[in-house]
Write a protein that holds these residues in place. Structure first.
Motif, PDB file in Angstrom:
ATOM      1  N   ILE A 266      76.053  73.632  44.309  1.00 45.77           N
ATOM      2  CA  ILE A 266      74.639  73.251  44.195  1.00 45.77           C
ATOM      3  C   ILE A 266      73.857  73.916  45.330  1.00 45.77           C
ATOM      4  O   ILE A 266      74.313  73.922  46.477  1.00 45.77           O
ATOM      5  N   GLU A 267      72.689  74.433  44.991  1.00 44.91           N
ATOM      6  CA  GLU A 267      71.763  74.912  46.035  1.00 44.91           C
ATOM      7  C   GLU A 267      70.401  74.314  45.734  1.00 44.91           C
ATOM      8  O   GLU A 267      69.892  74.466  44.625  1.00 44.91           O
ATOM      9  N   SER A 268      69.835  73.629  46.715  1.00 44.92           N
ATOM     10  CA  SER A 268      68.588  72.913  46.474  1.00 44.92           C
ATOM     11  C   SER A 268      67.559  73.254  47.545  1.00 44.92           C
ATOM     12  O   SER A 268      67.889  73.333  48.730  1.00 44.92           O
ATOM     13  N   GLU A 269      66.332  73.446  47.092  1.00 50.17           N
ATOM     14  CA  GLU A 269      65.278  73.869  48.028  1.00 50.17           C
ATOM     15  C   GLU A 269      63.999  73.078  47.775  1.00 50.17           C
ATOM     16  O   GLU A 269      63.566  72.957  46.629  1.00 50.17           O
ATOM     17  N   ASN A 270      63.391  72.550  48.843  1.00 53.33           N
ATOM     18  CA  ASN A 270      62.115  71.836  48.707  1.00 53.33           C
ATOM     19  C   ASN A 270      60.976  72.760  49.109  1.00 53.33           C
ATOM     20  O   ASN A 270      61.113  73.511  50.070  1.00 53.33           O
ATOM     21  N   ASN A 271      59.841  72.674  48.421  1.00 54.78           N
ATOM     22  CA  ASN A 271      58.728  73.552  48.805  1.00 54.78           C
ATOM     23  C   ASN A 271      57.803  72.883  49.811  1.00 54.78           C
ATOM     24  O   ASN A 271      56.798  73.433  50.189  1.00 54.78           O
ATOM     25  N   PHE A 272      58.162  71.654  50.220  1.00 56.49           N
ATOM     26  CA  PHE A 272      57.332  71.011  51.239  1.00 56.49           C
ATOM     27  C   PHE A 272      58.189  70.763  52.483  1.00 56.49           C
ATOM     28  O   PHE A 272      59.402  70.573  52.371  1.00 56.49           O
ATOM     29  N   PRO A 273      57.564  70.785  53.668  1.00 55.83           N
ATOM     30  CA  PRO A 273      58.347  70.665  54.896  1.00 55.83           C
ATOM     31  C   PRO A 273      59.107  69.342  54.955  1.00 55.83           C
ATOM     32  O   PRO A 273      58.637  68.321  54.453  1.00 55.83           O
ATOM     33  N   GLU A 274      60.247  69.395  55.576  1.00 52.30           N
ATOM     34  CA  GLU A 274      61.155  68.252  55.652  1.00 52.30           C
ATOM     35  C   GLU A 274      60.488  67.032  56.287  1.00 52.30           C
ATOM     36  O   GLU A 274      60.551  65.931  55.767  1.00 52.30           O
ATOM     37  N   ALA A 275      59.839  67.283  57.432  1.00 48.06           N
ATOM     38  CA  ALA A 275      59.358  66.151  58.236  1.00 48.06           C
ATOM     39  C   ALA A 275      57.936  65.728  57.897  1.00 48.06           C
ATOM     40  O   ALA A 275      57.141  65.435  58.760  1.00 48.06           O
ATOM     41  N   THR A 276      57.602  65.681  56.607  1.00 44.33           N
ATOM     42  CA  THR A 276      56.247  65.251  56.265  1.00 44.33           C
ATOM     43  C   THR A 276      56.218  63.782  55.904  1.00 44.33           C
ATOM     44  O   THR A 276      55.155  63.208  55.749  1.00 44.33           O
ATOM     45  N   GLY A 277      57.387  63.183  55.729  1.00 46.85           N
ATOM     46  CA  GLY A 277      57.411  61.790  55.302  1.00 46.85           C
ATOM     47  C   GLY A 277      57.074  61.681  53.820  1.00 46.85           C
ATOM     48  O   GLY A 277      56.885  60.594  53.301  1.00 46.85           O
TER      49      GLY A 277
ATOM     50  N   ALA B  55      58.181  61.558  50.164  1.00 43.46           N
ATOM     51  CA  ALA B  55      59.462  61.268  49.520  1.00 43.46           C
ATOM     52  C   ALA B  55      59.895  62.459  48.683  1.00 43.46           C
ATOM     53  O   ALA B  55      59.142  62.953  47.855  1.00 43.46           O
ATOM     54  N   SER B  56      61.101  62.935  48.922  1.00 43.48           N
ATOM     55  CA  SER B  56      61.598  64.050  48.120  1.00 43.48           C
ATOM     56  C   SER B  56      62.621  63.535  47.119  1.00 43.48           C
ATOM     57  O   SER B  56      63.244  64.302  46.409  1.00 43.48           O
ATOM     58  N   SER B  57      62.794  62.195  47.064  1.00 42.65           N
ATOM     59  CA  SER B  57      63.870  61.688  46.215  1.00 42.65           C
ATOM     60  C   SER B  57      63.584  61.891  44.724  1.00 42.65           C
ATOM     61  O   SER B  57      64.487  62.241  43.977  1.00 42.65           O
ATOM     62  N   ALA B  58      62.331  61.711  44.290  1.00 39.11           N
ATOM     63  CA  ALA B  58      62.047  61.852  42.852  1.00 39.11           C
ATOM     64  C   ALA B  58      62.272  63.286  42.386  1.00 39.11           C
ATOM     65  O   ALA B  58      62.947  63.531  41.381  1.00 39.11           O
ATOM     66  N   SER B  59      61.726  64.255  43.139  1.00 32.88           N
ATOM     67  CA  SER B  59      61.921  65.664  42.736  1.00 32.88           C
ATOM     68  C   SER B  59      63.386  66.049  42.916  1.00 32.88           C
ATOM     69  O   SER B  59      63.976  66.715  42.066  1.00 32.88           O
ATOM     70  N   GLY B  60      63.991  65.610  44.014  1.00 31.54           N
ATOM     71  CA  GLY B  60      65.380  65.985  44.315  1.00 31.54           C
ATOM     72  C   GLY B  60      66.370  65.465  43.293  1.00 31.54           C
ATOM     73  O   GLY B  60      67.205  66.218  42.775  1.00 31.54           O
TER      74      GLY B  60
END
Ligand code: PMV
Length: 328
Positions: free
Chosen positions: A95-106, A108-113
């Motif tokens: 698996i390779e996963s990438e978020n387009n928003f910075p990690e430390a923004t608070g 929630a990345s759980s729904a997209s992730g």
């Protein structure tokens, strides 16, 4: 089986999911209504094969791709193991996963992730699931709200009545293009939240939860008709009341949960002031201090200009309604 890449959006709920009637099956106490967010996405690729072990790599904006560790790895492995069992295979995944928003923004990345991960696991195995089945599988990933990131545009997640969860699924009530509604995420807190939503869902109930649930069905109908009619004021009024209802329940839990901070209230007051000047904008907050400002394009320049004057606003992320999780 082919390597498959999925892009999935986060979503913002106008009527929130809070509290579970079944923890194992992630069955909610109430239905919820949301919009997919164009500016906050996760892109996840998955490949199955006869490898020794699973590889799960994560990349946050501006950072290197690294092998996931700790809680993030455990949560992903739980999903992978569940899907592996369901598919009846012993194969491992890359698996390779990438978020387009910075990690430390608070944010929630759980729904997209979790929606990207669940769909990537099934699609790369060539397992053909209907959209309804995919939302149920995504609901079971652990982040229930992730199931709303599968269908397009504006989405309802029914609570369902069956004990087995077969009727608790998400579906679109209007396509993304139906309404160019804006969710301007106003980031005021870049720290990690102290109480996860997962923990919040199972906090002992209180008298305010009963009051909340009594009103929820009428709020859901009001929200759905506001979306269908593209009525910003109608949507905004119910969205704000709904957010306050959720945070009241949180604050009245035992022990209490405080997600909002001083900066949240400052942003809320600014939005109310803007409305007095005819700028139509409304607020809602999830399990964190950041404010989602719901407005329309015509009001956006003035909303941004007013919010940029608040010191504690560290960043704003613009979103419009978008499609659900899809193959890239
Ligand atoms: O899906 P979870 O367990 O991350 O919970 C989401 C909870 C809220 O964001 C507060 C509300 C919602 O419906 O998105």
């Amino acid at each position: 089986m082919t390597k498959t890449t999925i892009i999935a959006p986060a979503n913002i709920a106008f009527v929130k999911y809070w509290g579970r009637r079944n923890d194992n099956l992630i069955l909610p106490l109430n239905p919820s209504v949301s919009m997919n967010m164009s500016g906050c996405t996760t892109t996840t690729s998955c490949e199955w094969g006869e490898w020794e072990e699973d590889s799960i790599k994560i990349k946050f904006k501006g950072k290197e791709m690294v092998e996931a560790s700790g809680a993030a790895r455990e949560k992903a492995l739980k999903v992978i193991d569940r899907v592996r069992e369901k598919l009846g295979t012993k194969f491992r995944v890359r698996i390779e996963s990438e978020n387009n928003f910075p990690e430390a923004t608070g944010i929630a990345s759980s729904a997209s992730g979790f929606s990207a991960l669940t769909k990537a696991l099934y699609e790369s195995f060539d397992a053909s699931l209907s959209e309804k089945e995919m939302t149920i599988e995504t609901r079971l990933s652990g982040s229930g709200s992730a199931c709303r990131s599968i269908p397009d545009g504006f989405v309802v997640w029914d609570k369902g009545d069956n004990d087995d969860g077969s009727d608790s699924y998400a579906y679109s009530i209007a396509p993304a293009k139906h309404w160019e509604l804006v969710d301007l995420v106003c980031v005021v807190d870049i720290g990690n939240k102290k109480v996860s939503s997962g923990e919040g869902h199972v906090r002992p109930k209180n008298e305010y939860m009963q009051a909340r649930l009594r009103n929820i069905e009428s709020r859901v109908s009001e929200t759905i008709s506001a979306i269908k009619e593209k009525d910003l004021e109608k949507l905004g009024v119910v969205t704000e009341i709904e957010a306050m209802s959720l945070h009241t329940v949180c604050m009245m839990s035992e022990p209490p949960i405080f997600y909002l901070n001083g900066a949240t209230f400052e942003v809320m007051a600014t939005i109310r002031e803007l409305r007095k000047k005819g700028i139509m904008a409304y607020y809602t907050m999830d399990a964190g201090a950041n404010v989602h400002v719901i407005t329309e394009m015509q009001y956006l320049p003035e909303v941004k200009s007013a919010l940029s004057k608040i010191d504690k606003v560290v960043m704003m992320i613009e979103n419009v309604s978008t499609n659900g999780a899809r193959i890239l």
